[in-house]
Design a protein around this motif. Sequence first.
Motif, short mmCIF file in Angstrom:
data_model
loop_
_atom_site.label_atom_id
_atom_site.label_comp_id
_atom_site.label_asym_id
_atom_site.label_seq_id
_atom_site.Cartn_x
_atom_site.Cartn_y
_atom_site.Cartn_z
N GLN A 135 0.82 -1.22 0.00
CA GLN A 135 0.00 0.00 0.00
C GLN A 135 0.85 1.27 0.00
O GLN A 135 0.36 2.37 -0.23
CB GLN A 135 -0.97 0.00 1.21
CG GLN A 135 -0.34 0.16 2.58
CD GLN A 135 0.32 -1.11 3.13
OE1 GLN A 135 0.39 -2.14 2.45
NE2 GLN A 135 0.81 -1.04 4.35
N GLU A 301 1.32 6.21 3.32
CA GLU A 301 0.16 5.73 2.58
C GLU A 301 -0.64 6.87 1.94
O GLU A 301 -1.08 6.76 0.81
CB GLU A 301 -0.73 4.95 3.56
CG GLU A 301 -1.17 3.65 2.98
CD GLU A 301 -2.02 2.86 3.95
OE1 GLU A 301 -1.54 2.58 5.08
OE2 GLU A 301 -3.17 2.51 3.59
N ARG A 305 -1.29 7.28 -1.99
CA ARG A 305 -2.65 7.39 -2.56
C ARG A 305 -2.77 8.61 -3.46
O ARG A 305 -3.33 8.56 -4.55
CB ARG A 305 -3.69 7.46 -1.44
CG ARG A 305 -4.30 6.12 -1.08
CD ARG A 305 -5.62 6.28 -0.32
NE ARG A 305 -5.50 7.18 0.83
CZ ARG A 305 -5.10 6.81 2.04
NH1 ARG A 305 -4.78 5.56 2.29
NH2 ARG A 305 -5.03 7.70 3.02
#
Length: 444
Positions: A135, A301, A305
């Motif tokens: 991730q 993260e 993203r």
Amino acid sequence: MGRGRELRGFMNMRLSIKAACRGKRGTSGLIPRRIAPIRRGLRQQNRQLARKIQLFGTSRCLDAKRKVIERRRAGLAVYDFGLGEAKGGINGEFAEAGKQSLAAGRTEYVDPQGLLELRRQIISWLGVERNYGPQNVCVSVGAKQAIFNILLAICDPGDTVLYDAAPWVSYIPMTYCAGLIPQCVSPKYPEANYLKISSSDLERAINRHRNARIFLLNSPCNPSGQIYSAGELNELIEVCIRNRIFFALDRLYWKTVFDGYSFPEPVINEVSEPWIIQIDGLSKNWRSLGGLRVGWSVGSEDLTRAATNIQSHITSGTATVGQYVALEALTKEYDWEMRDDLQEKRDLMFSVANDIPGLKAFPTAAAFYSFWDVRAYFGSHAPNGKLIAGSDDLAEYLLNSAGVVVLPGTAFKQEGYLRLCFHTAKSEIQEGMLAVRAAIEDLC
Ligand code: PLP
């Protein structure tokens, strides 16, 4: 042009078109020949490309490759020390992985963040399993896009980005493209540490540029061939965290570290993790994979993203076939053959270069570049009388008189230097260095 003048110019042009048309109407459906240029002028008058485009030219590294191809086509001598490309033919197993992915029809769109199995493999390739998972990885169109994503994800237009003293050629153009302001950190003692910057140099720059949002460090460094030690690296990171700015580490050459040393990893912990982003890719640590355009960033993260969000709209991620080749390359045990070969080439180029009177080559600790201080030749003249005023003139002289392709220091905001890539055949280094020496001896 002021609005008033622009408008007057526009009206005058309309009047000239009217005058040119007078009496012609109805003769034919076509625009009379003498009107066409006026119409073109009218269309172009308010036509303007973005001002930022004037702030930079095309990549000088890729231009160097074009020059090499042109000279070879014309049958001229050429010694190619220009583009920093990991040459030498693709590994057969990697090629097979690419072929198989095509044969199996794995050519569909995939997750814009990158294939999950590749992202997992990137984590173990970097040895960062303790701090990150898939991730935290965004697979991009080369390291270039990974960097650009990060600039866009962290900064708003007008923010400042800090670079080290000799930034790689595309950092500054990318910064302008993103509507940001690039600033280089100057070392207080540039000669002493081969252009590496210290934490106090960085602190000074941050105090001067209060809206800096990122400091991007390239270590191992293209063009200077230097590498920051663990201590130096972590001091720079501390300065960034203390000042609440992101620390981006472009570690693209991290497997090519010489003399028995290895790449010093930045310390990732609870405090540093939100501020650190690392950039890496396929282009430099294996032979002939640069054209596959696979790079990646690893970081927090939320930032990952944001980077994925951005690239999902711009490229949808990199080509699926390249990702399968990357997966194969990262899964295989790393072969140090290229690093060892490069170390010999580094030694060869360094010993010949340092024998040329007036030339001072940096000792290359990592990556595949020899960086030369050539200031001793400025002010001299080529045999045709042309003044060598700076590194652009010297690079042009070496190309035209000896077929030697190098990059001038100005491509890296460092006038006074030349960069030579030694990722080429030993015979080319030997012959090319003889040609450089002869050309330099001809200067008067
Ligand atoms: N960063 C550095 C320091 C480089 O030297 C290069 C390429 O030369 C890049 C990034 C871009 O790499 P890629 O070809 O993977 O986009």
